[in-house]
Design an enzyme around this catalytic site. Structure first.
Site, PDB file in Angstrom:
ATOM      1  N   HIS A 105       0.757  -1.197   0.033  1.00  0.00           N
ATOM      2  CA  HIS A 105      -0.225   0.247   0.020  1.00  0.00           C
ATOM      3  C   HIS A 105       0.834   1.443   0.059  1.00  0.00           C
ATOM      4  CE1 HIS A 105      -3.472  -2.423   1.839  1.00  0.00           C
ATOM      5  NE2 HIS A 105      -3.508  -2.582   0.641  1.00  0.00           N
TER       6      HIS A 105
ATOM      7  N   CYS B 110       3.661  15.904 -11.753  1.00  0.00           N
ATOM      8  CA  CYS B 110       5.028  15.169 -12.373  1.00  0.00           C
ATOM      9  C   CYS B 110       5.508  13.956 -11.816  1.00  0.00           C
ATOM     10  CB  CYS B 110       5.989  16.479 -12.376  1.00  0.00           C
ATOM     11  SG  CYS B 110       6.536  16.406 -10.545  1.00  0.00           S
TER      12      CYS B 110
ATOM     13  N   THR C 290      -3.660  -8.546  10.806  1.00  0.00           N
ATOM     14  CA  THR C 290      -4.489  -7.916   9.825  1.00  0.00           C
ATOM     15  C   THR C 290      -5.977  -8.508   9.806  1.00  0.00           C
ATOM     16  OG1 THR C 290      -5.046  -7.601   7.406  1.00  0.00           O
ATOM     17  CG2 THR C 290      -3.754  -9.581   8.027  1.00  0.00           C
TER      18      THR C 290
HETATM   19  N1  APR Z   1      -0.862  -7.729  17.414  1.00  0.00           N
HETATM   20  C1  APR Z   1      -1.261  -8.349  16.505  1.00  0.00           C
HETATM   21  N2  APR Z   1      -2.495  -7.963  15.955  1.00  0.00           N
HETATM   22  C2  APR Z   1      -3.285  -7.030  16.373  1.00  0.00           C
HETATM   23  C3  APR Z   1      -2.560  -6.274  17.489  1.00  0.00           C
HETATM   24  C4  APR Z   1      -1.255  -6.627  17.969  1.00  0.00           C
HETATM   25  N3  APR Z   1      -0.787  -6.114  19.215  1.00  0.00           N
HETATM   26  N4  APR Z   1      -3.495  -5.379  17.845  1.00  0.00           N
HETATM   27  C5  APR Z   1      -4.438  -5.373  16.805  1.00  0.00           C
HETATM   28  N5  APR Z   1      -4.232  -6.573  16.160  1.00  0.00           N
HETATM   29  C6  APR Z   1      -5.259  -6.908  15.127  1.00  0.00           C
HETATM   30  C7  APR Z   1      -6.624  -6.594  15.040  1.00  0.00           C
HETATM   31  O1  APR Z   1      -7.370  -7.631  15.914  1.00  0.00           O
HETATM   32  C8  APR Z   1      -7.224  -6.639  13.513  1.00  0.00           C
HETATM   33  O2  APR Z   1      -7.603  -7.841  13.074  1.00  0.00           O
HETATM   34  O3  APR Z   1      -4.739  -6.229  13.872  1.00  0.00           O
HETATM   35  C9  APR Z   1      -6.076  -6.255  12.867  1.00  0.00           C
HETATM   36  C10 APR Z   1      -5.988  -4.657  12.476  1.00  0.00           C
HETATM   37  O4  APR Z   1      -6.879  -4.462  11.403  1.00  0.00           O
HETATM   38  P1  APR Z   1      -7.233  -3.358  10.598  1.00  0.00           P
HETATM   39  O5  APR Z   1      -7.288  -2.132  11.594  1.00  0.00           O
HETATM   40  O6  APR Z   1      -8.488  -3.391   9.749  1.00  0.00           O
HETATM   41  O7  APR Z   1      -5.854  -3.237   9.957  1.00  0.00           O
HETATM   42  P2  APR Z   1      -5.479  -4.034   8.562  1.00  0.00           P
HETATM   43  O8  APR Z   1      -5.771  -5.264   8.397  1.00  0.00           O
HETATM   44  O9  APR Z   1      -3.780  -3.586   8.294  1.00  0.00           O
HETATM   45  O10 APR Z   1      -6.183  -2.995   7.204  1.00  0.00           O
HETATM   46  C11 APR Z   1      -5.910  -3.303   5.971  1.00  0.00           C
HETATM   47  O11 APR Z   1      -7.136  -1.132   5.217  1.00  0.00           O
HETATM   48  O12 APR Z   1      -7.517   0.801   5.954  1.00  0.00           O
HETATM   49  C12 APR Z   1      -7.009   0.115   4.955  1.00  0.00           C
HETATM   50  O13 APR Z   1      -4.834   0.735   3.807  1.00  0.00           O
HETATM   51  C13 APR Z   1      -5.520   0.632   5.004  1.00  0.00           C
HETATM   52  O14 APR Z   1      -3.605  -1.176   4.953  1.00  0.00           O
HETATM   53  C14 APR Z   1      -4.773  -0.916   5.456  1.00  0.00           C
HETATM   54  C15 APR Z   1      -5.911  -1.903   5.223  1.00  0.00           C
END
Ligand code: APR
Length: 278
Positions: free
Chosen positions: A118, A129, A187
């Protein structure tokens, strides 16, 4: 929990090619809020209004305050989770990281092969540019900031509706198709096409669900219905999740989940690998 840590350590030791897919959760312990957890960035900003390329194009002055507010991005340091993955790379046990994060913390921890799926929000790009500059080199006193060519600067992260960088897309698919183990860390697996990578790894045919000319390139939120109907054959790569919460992958694709914080589980896995080797 210790049993799952040892299972993960054993799997990595036996693996021919391990890769990792990371999300905002791995940087949570560095003080960067995630997107969808309570109090996350999308609690403060509606992504439809602030994080789509259409919204940014129509009103760049509106999109920038969110960036300016995201100060944690500038001051955050890698945590034990990032350092653990850097150690695995140094031990020759981690081939590459595909990250959805835009915070540069994997590189700051020492990982050399990081695919920024991303983009990177510590850089800006001119919408005219295409000049790319470190965020620190421009002033945010007046927003939006302008390039010397009079074009508007945009944060160099991928906004919803924007294509995934071509190199990142192809390198990620190549890594997913050729690995035999993928660690899915921090994630929620709701944003595509990143969320498709574990399924590609697991899938025997190893074919991306979409070919490279349609929606696949475009970053989008949701649209899982179609994917849900798909049941991959069982002899693809092993999928291990590290996340305190279960995700959409947990029931469908993952072999097992370590429900722990990344900054706790990853160092424990590294320690277990070292103990097994001694
Ligand atoms: N260790 C591991 N996992 C964790 C922790 C931790 N300390 N704290 C939270 N989490 C988990 C949560 O349970 C959740 O499943 O991380 C995840 C975060 O999810 P999102 O906030 O949805 O983030 P992400 O999956 O990276 O989002 C994907 O969405 O908004 C767009 O571009 C943005 O790259 C991002 C994409």
């Amino acid at each position: 929990m210790q049993n799952l840590i040892e299972r993960a350590a054993q799997a990595i030791r036996r693996s021919r090619k391990t890769i990792a897919l990371t999300g905002a959760g791995i940087s949570a312990e560095s003080g960067i809020p995630t997107f969808r957890d309570p109090g996350g960035l999308w609690d403060r900003y509606d992504p439809e209004e602030y994080a789509t390329i259409q919204a940014f194009r129509s009103d760049p002055a509106k999109g920038w305050p969110m960036m300016k507010d995201f100060t944690e991005l500038k001051t955050a340091k890698p945590n034990p989770g990032h350092h653990g993955l850097a150690q695995l790379e140094q031990m020759g046990m981690l081939h590459c990281i595909i990250t959805q994060n835009v915070d540069n913390l994997h590189q700051a921890a020492g990982n050399r092969d990081v695919i920024e799926f991303h983009g990177n929000m510590r850089q800006v790009v001119c919408m005219s540019c295409r000049k790319l500059l470190p965020l620190d080199e421009i002033s945010l006193d007046t927003l939006p900031p302008y390039c010397s060519c009079k074009g508007v600067f945009k944060p160099a992260g991928v906004f919803f509706g924007e294509p995934i960088p071509v190199d990142a897309m192809y390198r990620s698919q190549e890594a997913a198709q050729s690995c035999d183990l993928i660690l899915v860390i921090g994630t929620s697996t709701v944003v595509y096409p990143a969320a498709d990578i574990p399924r590609i790894s697991k899938d025997l045919e190893k074919k991306p669900k979409y070919n490279s000319v349609n929606l696949c390139h475009i970053k989008r939120y949701g649209g899982r219905r179609e994917v849900l109907s798909y049941s991959p054959k069982e002899s693809g790569a092993q999928v291990i999740e590290i996340n305190p919460e279960k995700t959409d992958l947990t029931q469908r694709i993952s072999d097992f989940i370590i429900q722990e914080k990344a900054g706790v589980a990853i160092p424990q896995i590294v320690a277990a690998i070292k103990a097994m080797a001694s």
